[in-house]
Design a protein around this motif. Structure first.
Motif, PDB file in Angstrom:
ATOM      1  N   ASP A   3       0.839  -1.190   0.000  1.00 36.41           N
ATOM      2  CA  ASP A   3       0.000   0.000   0.000  1.00 36.41           C
ATOM      3  C   ASP A   3       0.878   1.246   0.000  1.00 36.41           C
ATOM      4  O   ASP A   3       1.932   1.276   0.637  1.00 36.41           O
ATOM      5  CB  ASP A   3      -0.909  -0.003   1.223  1.00 36.41           C
ATOM      6  CG  ASP A   3      -1.890   1.149   1.196  1.00 36.41           C
ATOM      7  OD1 ASP A   3      -1.594   2.161   1.848  1.00 36.41           O
ATOM      8  OD2 ASP A   3      -2.919   1.032   0.523  1.00 36.41           O
ATOM      9  N   ARG A   4       0.421   2.295  -0.719  1.00 41.30           N
ATOM     10  CA  ARG A   4       1.207   3.532  -0.798  1.00 41.30           C
ATOM     11  C   ARG A   4       1.523   4.071   0.593  1.00 41.30           C
ATOM     12  O   ARG A   4       2.630   4.571   0.846  1.00 41.30           O
ATOM     13  CB  ARG A   4       0.439   4.573  -1.616  1.00 41.30           C
ATOM     14  CG  ARG A   4       1.076   5.954  -1.588  1.00 41.30           C
ATOM     15  CD  ARG A   4       0.279   6.924  -2.446  1.00 41.30           C
ATOM     16  NE  ARG A   4       0.619   8.300  -2.165  1.00 41.30           N
ATOM     17  CZ  ARG A   4       1.673   8.931  -2.639  1.00 41.30           C
ATOM     18  NH1 ARG A   4       2.509   8.282  -3.418  1.00 41.30           N
ATOM     19  NH2 ARG A   4       1.906  10.195  -2.338  1.00 41.30           N
ATOM     20  N   ALA A   5       0.564   3.955   1.530  1.00 38.40           N
ATOM     21  CA  ALA A   5       0.769   4.495   2.872  1.00 38.40           C
ATOM     22  C   ALA A   5       1.910   3.790   3.592  1.00 38.40           C
ATOM     23  O   ALA A   5       2.487   4.336   4.536  1.00 38.40           O
ATOM     24  CB  ALA A   5      -0.520   4.393   3.677  1.00 38.40           C
ATOM     25  N   GLU A   6       2.253   2.568   3.169  1.00 36.31           N
ATOM     26  CA  GLU A   6       3.305   1.808   3.825  1.00 36.31           C
ATOM     27  C   GLU A   6       4.685   2.092   3.234  1.00 36.31           C
ATOM     28  O   GLU A   6       5.689   1.631   3.778  1.00 36.31           O
ATOM     29  CB  GLU A   6       3.001   0.310   3.723  1.00 36.31           C
ATOM     30  CG  GLU A   6       1.706  -0.096   4.430  1.00 36.31           C
ATOM     31  CD  GLU A   6       1.365  -1.557   4.197  1.00 36.31           C
ATOM     32  OE1 GLU A   6       2.133  -2.229   3.476  1.00 36.31           O
ATOM     33  OE2 GLU A   6       0.339  -2.011   4.706  1.00 36.31           O
ATOM     34  N   LEU A   7       4.741   2.806   2.127  1.00 38.64           N
ATOM     35  CA  LEU A   7       6.033   3.108   1.526  1.00 38.64           C
ATOM     36  C   LEU A   7       6.782   4.109   2.385  1.00 38.64           C
ATOM     37  O   LEU A   7       6.203   5.083   2.868  1.00 38.64           O
ATOM     38  CB  LEU A   7       5.844   3.680   0.120  1.00 38.64           C
ATOM     39  CG  LEU A   7       5.276   2.737  -0.931  1.00 38.64           C
ATOM     40  CD1 LEU A   7       4.953   3.509  -2.208  1.00 38.64           C
ATOM     41  CD2 LEU A   7       6.262   1.612  -1.236  1.00 38.64           C
ATOM     42  N   PRO A   8       8.064   3.887   2.586  1.00 32.82           N
ATOM     43  CA  PRO A   8       8.836   4.854   3.390  1.00 32.82           C
ATOM     44  C   PRO A   8       8.952   6.177   2.649  1.00 32.82           C
ATOM     45  O   PRO A   8       8.983   6.213   1.417  1.00 32.82           O
ATOM     46  CB  PRO A   8      10.197   4.172   3.542  1.00 32.82           C
ATOM     47  CG  PRO A   8      10.301   3.256   2.364  1.00 32.82           C
ATOM     48  CD  PRO A   8       8.902   2.769   2.102  1.00 32.82           C
ATOM     49  N   PRO A   9       9.005   7.293   3.350  1.00 38.87           N
ATOM     50  CA  PRO A   9       9.166   8.587   2.683  1.00 38.87           C
ATOM     51  C   PRO A   9      10.498   8.673   1.957  1.00 38.87           C
ATOM     52  O   PRO A   9      11.486   8.034   2.345  1.00 38.87           O
ATOM     53  CB  PRO A   9       9.079   9.591   3.829  1.00 38.87           C
ATOM     54  CG  PRO A   9       9.453   8.813   5.054  1.00 38.87           C
ATOM     55  CD  PRO A   9       8.961   7.417   4.821  1.00 38.87           C
ATOM     56  N   ILE A  10      10.514   9.461   0.891  1.00 39.63           N
ATOM     57  CA  ILE A  10      11.734   9.668   0.120  1.00 39.63           C
ATOM     58  C   ILE A  10      12.431  10.915   0.644  1.00 39.63           C
ATOM     59  O   ILE A  10      11.853  11.999   0.630  1.00 39.63           O
ATOM     60  CB  ILE A  10      11.419   9.825  -1.381  1.00 39.63           C
ATOM     61  CG1 ILE A  10      10.762   8.555  -1.922  1.00 39.63           C
ATOM     62  CG2 ILE A  10      12.686  10.148  -2.165  1.00 39.63           C
ATOM     63  CD1 ILE A  10      10.292   8.685  -3.360  1.00 39.63           C
ATOM     64  N   PRO A  11      13.665  10.809   1.117  1.00 40.82           N
ATOM     65  CA  PRO A  11      14.380  12.012   1.568  1.00 40.82           C
ATOM     66  C   PRO A  11      14.475  13.032   0.442  1.00 40.82           C
ATOM     67  O   PRO A  11      14.664  12.663  -0.728  1.00 40.82           O
ATOM     68  CB  PRO A  11      15.756  11.471   1.965  1.00 40.82           C
ATOM     69  CG  PRO A  11      15.519  10.021   2.279  1.00 40.82           C
ATOM     70  CD  PRO A  11      14.456   9.577   1.317  1.00 40.82           C
TER      71      PRO A  11
END
Length: 445
Positions: A3-11
């Motif tokens: 799920d998109r919400a589970e993707l880690p943020p991109i620095p």
């Protein structure tokens, strides 16, 4: 599936962790070579996996500051949250309807927004399509039907697409046209305005163009003049002051449809919603694509109602044209431009990037010109002290930048223009960091 919400943020910064290209990109390149046509080339040798805002990440984990935005497509930023939400919600409701069979509201809403926001307060109508080239083709169809004439004039250095008709309209032969003819007839290339190279005022350049229109084509046979307010692939050429306004006035006086191809320059790219606004233009027809739907395929032809209604019922449209998911994304893009005041962000980017590029020019004589508007800027590389193009220097700079985490694009009839199309989500820090890399690249020449 993650799920998109589970993707880690991109620095929000660049970082190179492998050689460029990395091992996973190299492996994918081997797979690609076996099954993808050789004519579908890529400007950079990496395979992207993710992106957000102004940063893209390749399959090897390298992060790049993206100053190309998919050639101006992700204008409001990669994977913009509002666009993703709107498209996701529409995917749950209706993925396809074929508007020419069974209509839906999002298509109508996009047409309303285009009528409201394109230049001029006259009555307007639109047709939604899939791509920029398809928008150009339909504009030609409509202009011919409206005027009863057949000839179409385009400017030198123009780029309008790669279909048979739009190849005929595109100026540069290699790689866009070479060996693909014969092309559609009735297309005439006329001199335009290229201040860096021709040195002409807007009035003098317009007089030259109009002389060609009248003597080599004839107004009575001319259906439309199609012009990019800022030429894109041609090298981000901004015409001399007053040039296009004079051409539009001539078109109006002679019953010729003036078509502004805003496929690359439109949708807030230049600090105004459409580049025509900078130049005092109120085109009869405006073409949009690229940035209109935040990365989803959508395009539009918007024009004076009496021109657009010249086409008979059933004469316009297509199976996927104005797809409901892409249309929902476009509605979100318009809303985000207003909510985030993205026109001001385009002006901010120019206020940061233009002085930095001018500073580069002052220290690197290979840079002959700095030009553009808003977040649509370019530098043209020449052999110092001349107007002779230097494409070899450009190739070296682009390669150096990529190896150091900055993705930049090339352009220009002579292959010597470095173009900047950062998303409006690009921060000043990211812009200046990228320019620092370019400074090193020029120094390395």
């Amino acid at each position: 599936m993650t799920d998109r919400a589970e993707l880690p943020p991109i620095p929000p910064s660049r970082q190179v962790v492998t050689a460029i290209p990395g091992p996973r990109s190299l492996a994918l390149a081997e797979r690609r070579a076996a099954v993808v046509a050789a004519g579908v080339s890529s400007a950079v040798p990496v395979f992207l996996e993710r992106g957000h805002g102004a940063i893209v990440v390749d399959v090897d984990g390298n992060r790049f500051i993206d100053l190309g935005s998919g050639i101006g497509v992700t204008t409001i930023g990669h994977t913009d949250d509002a666009v993703v939400a709107a498209a996701s919600e529409q995917l749950r409701r209706l993925t396809h309807g074929m508007f020419t069979i069974s209509a839906y509201e999002s298509y109508v809403r996009v047409a309303e927004l285009l009528a409201e926001h394109t230049p001029g307060d006259h009555a307007k109508k639109s047709v939604l399509l899939n791509s920029g080239a398809e928008a150009v083709e339909n504009a030609v169809k409509i202009a011919r039907k409206h005027t009863g004439r057949s000839a179409i004039a385009v400017l030198e250095h123009a780029y309008h697409g790669r279909t048979n008709l739009t190849m005929a309209m595109t100026y540069k032969a290699m790689p866009y046209k070479a060996g693909f003819g014969p092309f559609a007839p009735g297309i005439h290339h006329v001199p335009g305005s290229y201040p860096f190279r021709d040195g002409l005022s807007g009035a003098d350049a317009a007089a030259r163009t109009i002389s060609h229109l009248e003597k080599a084509i004839g107004a009575s046979d001319l259906a439309a003049v199609v012009a990019e307010p800022i030429q894109g692939e041609g090298g981000f050429i901004v015409p001399a002051e007053g040039y296009l306004a004079a051409i539009q006035d001539w078109c109006t006086a002679n019953g010729v449809v003036f078509v502004a191809d805003e496929i690359q320059s439109g949708m807030a790219r230049t600090g105004r919603l459409f580049a025509s606004e900078h130049l005092g233009l109120v085109p009869d027809v405006v073409l949009t694509a690229k940035g209109i739907a935040g990365g989803l395929p959508l395009a539009a032809v918007t024009g004076r109602a009496e021109i657009m209604d010249a086409a008979h019922p059933g004469g316009l449209g297509g199976t996927f044209a104005g797809n409901p998911v892409a249309a929902a994304a476009a509605v979100a893009v318009f809303a985000e431009i207003e909510r985030r005041d993205l026109l001001a962000e385009g002006r901010r980017i120019e206020a940061t990037l233009r002085p930095a590029l001018l500073d580069l020019r002052s220290r690197h004589p290979v840079i002959g010109d700095v030009r553009g508007l808003g977040a649509m800027l370019a530098i043209e590389l020449v052999h110092p002290g001349t107007l002779d193009p230097d494409p070899a220097a450009l190739a070296s700079v682009v390669r150096f930048a990529l190896e150091h985490g900055v993705l930049v694009l090339t352009a220009g009839t002579y292959g010597n223009v470095l173009r900047f199309l950062p998303s409006l989500a690009t921060t000043d820090e990211q812009l200046l960091d990228a320019v620092g890399v370019l400074d090193e690249a020029f120094a390395a020449l």
